[in-house]
Design a protein around this motif. Sequence first.
Motif, short mmCIF file in Angstrom:
data_model
loop_
_atom_site.label_atom_id
_atom_site.label_comp_id
_atom_site.label_asym_id
_atom_site.label_seq_id
_atom_site.Cartn_x
_atom_site.Cartn_y
_atom_site.Cartn_z
N GLU A 91 26.36 43.30 49.65
CA GLU A 91 26.92 43.01 48.32
C GLU A 91 27.95 44.06 47.90
OE1 GLU A 91 23.11 45.01 45.95
OE2 GLU A 91 23.50 42.86 45.84
N THR A 114 16.48 47.11 49.94
CA THR A 114 16.61 45.77 49.37
C THR A 114 15.26 45.15 49.09
OG1 THR A 114 18.67 45.48 50.58
CG2 THR A 114 17.63 43.50 49.73
N ALA A 170 13.41 43.64 45.68
CA ALA A 170 12.88 42.28 45.56
C ALA A 170 11.42 42.27 45.11
CB ALA A 170 13.03 41.55 46.89
N PRO A 175 12.55 39.86 55.93
CA PRO A 175 13.93 39.91 55.43
C PRO A 175 14.93 39.52 56.52
CG PRO A 175 12.70 41.87 54.78
CD PRO A 175 11.84 41.15 55.77
N LYS A 225 21.80 38.57 56.61
CA LYS A 225 22.26 38.04 55.32
C LYS A 225 21.75 38.92 54.18
CE LYS A 225 22.63 33.27 56.96
NZ LYS A 225 22.18 31.87 56.78
N GLN A 226 22.15 40.19 54.22
CA GLN A 226 21.86 41.15 53.16
C GLN A 226 20.37 41.32 52.90
OE1 GLN A 226 24.30 40.52 49.63
NE2 GLN A 226 25.65 39.21 50.79
N ASN A 227 19.55 41.15 53.95
CA ASN A 227 18.10 41.32 53.83
C ASN A 227 17.46 40.38 52.81
OD1 ASN A 227 17.73 43.20 55.82
ND2 ASN A 227 17.89 44.95 54.47
N THR A 228 18.06 39.21 52.65
CA THR A 228 17.48 38.26 51.72
C THR A 228 16.12 37.79 52.20
OG1 THR A 228 17.77 36.14 50.56
CG2 THR A 228 18.60 36.27 52.81
N HIS A 233 18.27 29.70 52.68
CA HIS A 233 19.43 29.01 52.11
C HIS A 233 19.32 27.52 52.40
CE1 HIS A 233 23.52 28.04 50.97
NE2 HIS A 233 23.67 27.46 52.15
#
Length: 433
Positions: free
Chosen positions: A63, A142, A146, A173, A177-180, A184
């Motif tokens: 980000e 990250t 969360a 994570p 993808k930014q440790n999402t 998606h």
Amino acid sequence: MEDDSSNDVIAMDSVMPLADGPIIQFFKRLIVNSSSQNTMLTNAQIQEILTKEFNIDLLKLHELEIEIYINVLKKYLKDWPIWDDFDHTAKELTSRGDKESLSKLLENHYENLKGFLQINLDIAKPLAAECAAKIRNKPDNTLKKALGPPDSIMVLEIQATREQLNTLVLRQPDTEKQNTIFKHFDNSIPKHITVNTLSLDAILNWWSVAISINLQWIPSGNNLFLKRETIHKLDHVLVNRKNENSSITINRLNVPTQIKTKKKVCIVSRKQLHGCLDLLQSVAAHNSSSNEIKLILECFKKDLTFLPFCVAPAHYRRYYSDYPYIRYLYAPTDGTHSSKYDIQLKETVSPMLQISTGQIDKDIDTVLPPNWLKVDCQSCKRTFYGEHLVTELRQHFDEYHPMEPDWQCANCQKSFSMSYLASKYWTHDCGST
């Protein structure tokens, strides 16, 4: 750009030789209307430029890198050295109606602006990557954002369909993808529809299903209003099952019926209500779906037996079961495992029923008004009524309500399918005292 603009405006679509990308769209807005409202770009529009004009995959960036790229484009879009020349020439060509020359102008300046921005993005790229790497190297940064500290409580609002929620959480994570920790979902239309077969009892005891009986006879003026709806309470907590506290005490649900009445009420016996429902069954016997309508009315009769007494108008609430049910939701994995993380969405349901009574007259007519019986699937905002009520209700649930993951009793740990629990009014032999 200058504030004055010509009143003679060319239809810009007729002079566009290039792909209608975000930079070209920006030029078109500037030419047609040079007000500041049209020259400002939002962050979403700048991200579109990064994606479509410079082929930058934002999903793979930290980000911080995205924020740096956005700020670079904001600065150098403003500092492009030939804005004044573009503005003056474009207005002159527009006033003359010279479409061919205006098209060439757009083509030349498009390439110039894109090249100018590309040079500055290339300079910023290694610096942005270096800054992002410093943050990534901080352990669990990250994930801590969360999940929060062990003793903290954080509320997270998520917009998802019921089907998406069942597979929303990634068990580890996603480092690409930014440790999402969230899956998606695209907006593509499903290629097939999963067809289930649920019993009518299961459908009527699913969540957010309401049955309404609303009878108003004219000219007699007699009335009968009853409503039965499932208002199951859902609770969601994001947990890491690698260190989940398994010693949490499970509280028994509040079993006694909760009653909410208005000031002016009348006493109605359960025998009287049963008599009304029996009469409705006999009057509706000529209907082609009379047997299934009888099952719907039997739901009312069964639930009325749990009421301590009956007054109208009033609302009655009670839990179906003595204990809540629990399940853990997560997206299917590719077989990889982590020694630190097993992130899942803990979903708890406390099945609850509400019965509402309105005006209930002692004498009811034997001719049913149209649409006297309705069933609502409140989560889908669909209402079913008329002669084919049951058939259409079944078709809706078969097509639009996928099979749900199993539930586990919070007390006895036994597991059951949701279709089984709903068909049994969310009860089972728990063995609890």
